[in-house]
Design an enzyme around this catalytic site. Structure first.
Site, PDB file in Angstrom:
ATOM      1  N   THR A   1       0.812  -1.217   0.000  1.00  0.00           N
ATOM      2  CA  THR A   1       0.000   0.000   0.000  1.00  0.00           C
ATOM      3  C   THR A   1       0.844   1.265   0.000  1.00  0.00           C
ATOM      4  O   THR A   1       0.505   2.259  -0.649  1.00  0.00           O
ATOM      5  CB  THR A   1      -0.938  -0.027   1.228  1.00  0.00           C
ATOM      6  OG1 THR A   1      -1.909  -1.049   1.012  1.00  0.00           O
ATOM      7  CG2 THR A   1      -1.641   1.292   1.436  1.00  0.00           C
TER       8      THR A   1
ATOM      9  N   SER B   1       2.166  -7.464  -0.381  1.00  0.00           N
ATOM     10  CA  SER B   1       2.905  -8.398   0.484  1.00  0.00           C
ATOM     11  C   SER B   1       2.179  -9.724   0.617  1.00  0.00           C
ATOM     12  O   SER B   1       2.782 -10.732   0.977  1.00  0.00           O
ATOM     13  CB  SER B   1       3.151  -7.779   1.854  1.00  0.00           C
ATOM     14  OG  SER B   1       1.977  -7.750   2.629  1.00  0.00           O
TER      15      SER B   1
ATOM     16  N   THR C   1       1.498  -4.285   4.476  1.00  0.00           N
ATOM     17  CA  THR C   1       1.303  -4.622   5.892  1.00  0.00           C
ATOM     18  C   THR C   1       0.809  -6.056   6.104  1.00  0.00           C
ATOM     19  O   THR C   1       0.950  -6.609   7.191  1.00  0.00           O
ATOM     20  CB  THR C   1       0.258  -3.677   6.534  1.00  0.00           C
ATOM     21  OG1 THR C   1      -0.974  -3.800   5.819  1.00  0.00           O
ATOM     22  CG2 THR C   1       0.726  -2.240   6.537  1.00  0.00           C
ATOM     23  N   ASP C   2       0.220  -6.656   5.059  1.00  0.00           N
ATOM     24  CA  ASP C   2      -0.486  -7.924   5.272  1.00  0.00           C
ATOM     25  C   ASP C   2       0.382  -9.037   5.842  1.00  0.00           C
ATOM     26  O   ASP C   2      -0.098  -9.864   6.628  1.00  0.00           O
ATOM     27  CB  ASP C   2      -1.120  -8.404   3.958  1.00  0.00           C
ATOM     28  CG  ASP C   2      -2.342  -7.583   3.573  1.00  0.00           C
ATOM     29  OD1 ASP C   2      -2.807  -6.790   4.416  1.00  0.00           O
ATOM     30  OD2 ASP C   2      -2.815  -7.726   2.442  1.00  0.00           O
TER      31      ASP C   2
HETATM   32  N1  ASP Z   1      -2.539  -5.778   0.680  1.00  0.00           N
HETATM   33  C1  ASP Z   1      -1.530  -4.793   1.021  1.00  0.00           C
HETATM   34  C2  ASP Z   1      -0.189  -5.489   1.146  1.00  0.00           C
HETATM   35  O1  ASP Z   1       0.060  -6.159   2.107  1.00  0.00           O
HETATM   36  C3  ASP Z   1      -1.900  -4.121   2.271  1.00  0.00           C
HETATM   37  C4  ASP Z   1      -0.930  -3.112   2.738  1.00  0.00           C
HETATM   38  O2  ASP Z   1       0.088  -2.860   2.194  1.00  0.00           O
HETATM   39  O3  ASP Z   1      -1.215  -2.524   3.766  1.00  0.00           O
HETATM   40  O4  ASP Z   1       0.608  -5.359   0.265  1.00  0.00           O
END
Ligand code: ASP
Length: 338
Positions: free
Chosen positions: A14, A57, A86-87
């Protein structure tokens, strides 16, 4: 005094998204873009920006993180910052912690809110991560701190941090230990040093963990779980392609009674770790009796995951299997986690 050299490695996520014509966020920004978006960084450090990938991720692989660990190990910088989604940060950070020798600060950061939203947190988190990497206390204790995660002005041990909310700015926490430090104004306030005995013991056993991918099944237990997936694994000679399993058990280390025989047979078929689906805190060892109590499961040969969250137990088991460790050695590695 010369400024610290900080190597920013961007994986995607993200923090690196851009809106497309329809307004939907797509992977786009590279490391240079992320750094340019925070002009203050240039006053703190000499930044080397490198785009490693542009993926969410949720699509990263163990192999990619092993390659990233090798890149970090060969970096000549005074600190390394990984930006990603973050995932899976709670998993990739822990894997880096198992693989990387931290002579300098190694920090993973990300964003909960994308750049198109008001109060997007990516630039602030990157700035905070660079501040942390440049901080004298952090640099002096880099080895004792291990790989860190910096989110919303808090510094966590990668081994302890978990994603606790899918969208909120305060989506990260370390429920068992709390943060290692906090950022206030422009300074780092130290709070604690992590207890790393189990991790360091694991690292000694793991060495370079140089083998290929070792798929580990995550079998989450729920009310009235019938165990069909375990039956399917036991019913095929290659165990559906899995080399190990983590059972996300109830409470202190329990599974539904009708699964007693199945999980015992699974443990005999491939290394199987039990970890509490409660997500934080060490499990019981000798409190309850009965066929699927912790006492019975341990006697059946299930490996006790200690205080590791099931996701972190899965990362550690995959890494142990890559390193070619025997079942008994794997059990010793996990035993140190409480
Ligand atoms: N789906 C995204 C990822 O993990 C979520 C994020 O970056 O917060 O790449």
């Amino acid at each position: 005094m010369s400024r610290p050299r900080i190597h920013v490695l961007a994986l995607g996520g993200t923090i690196a998204t851009k809106p497309d014509a329809s307004g939907v966020m797509q992977m786009g920004a590279g490391a240079d873009d992320l750094v340019k978006a925070v002009p203050l960084l240039a006053t703190l450090a000499d930044i080397e920006a490198e785009t490693v990938s542009r993926v969410g991720s949720h699509s990263l692989s163990f192999d990619q993180i092993h390659a990233l660990a090798a890149k970090i190990a060969s970096s000549k910088a005074d600190g390394v910052i990984v930006t990603q989604g973050t995932d899976t940060l709670e998993e990739t950070g822990f894997l880096l912690d198992l693989l990387v020798e931290c002579d300098v600060p190694v920090i993973v950061t990300a964003a909960m809110r994308n750049p198109a939203l008001t109060s997007a947190d990516g630039p602030g988190n990157l700035l905070a991560a660079v501040r942390v990497a440049c901080d004298p206390w952090i640099r002096a204790h880099a080895r004792a701190l291990g790989v860190m995660a910096v989110m919303l002005d808090e510094v966590y041990a990668a081994a302890d941090v978990v994603k606790a909310h899918p969208t909120r700015l305060n989506g990260f926490a370390a429920p068992q230990t709390g943060p290692l430090a906090a950022l206030v104004e422009d300074r780092v306030v130290p709070l604690s040093l992590p207890v790393r005995d189990a991790i360091e013991a694991a690292r000694r056993r793991l060495g370079k963990a140089a083998g290929g991918a070792q798929p580990v099944a995550l079998l989450w237990m729920g009310l009235d779980e019938p165990g069909h997936l375990i039956e399917a694994m036991l019913g095929t000679p290659d165990r559906l392609g899995y080399r190990g399993a983590v059972v996300g058990a109830m409470g202190g280390g329990h599974v539904p009674e009708r699964l007693a025989d199945l999980v015992g047979r699974l443990a005999a078929a491939l290394p199987t770790v039990v970890s509490s689906r409660a997500g934080s805190g060490a499990m019981l060892r000798h409190t309850y009796g009965g066929p699927t109590s912790e006492i019975a499961l341990r006697k059946l040969g299930l490996i006790w995951g200690g205080r590791l969250h099931p996701l972190k137990a899965r990362v550690l088991l995959e890494t142990c299997l890559r390193a070619g460790l025997s079942r008994d050695t794997i059990a010793e590695v996990f035993d140190a986690f409480g």
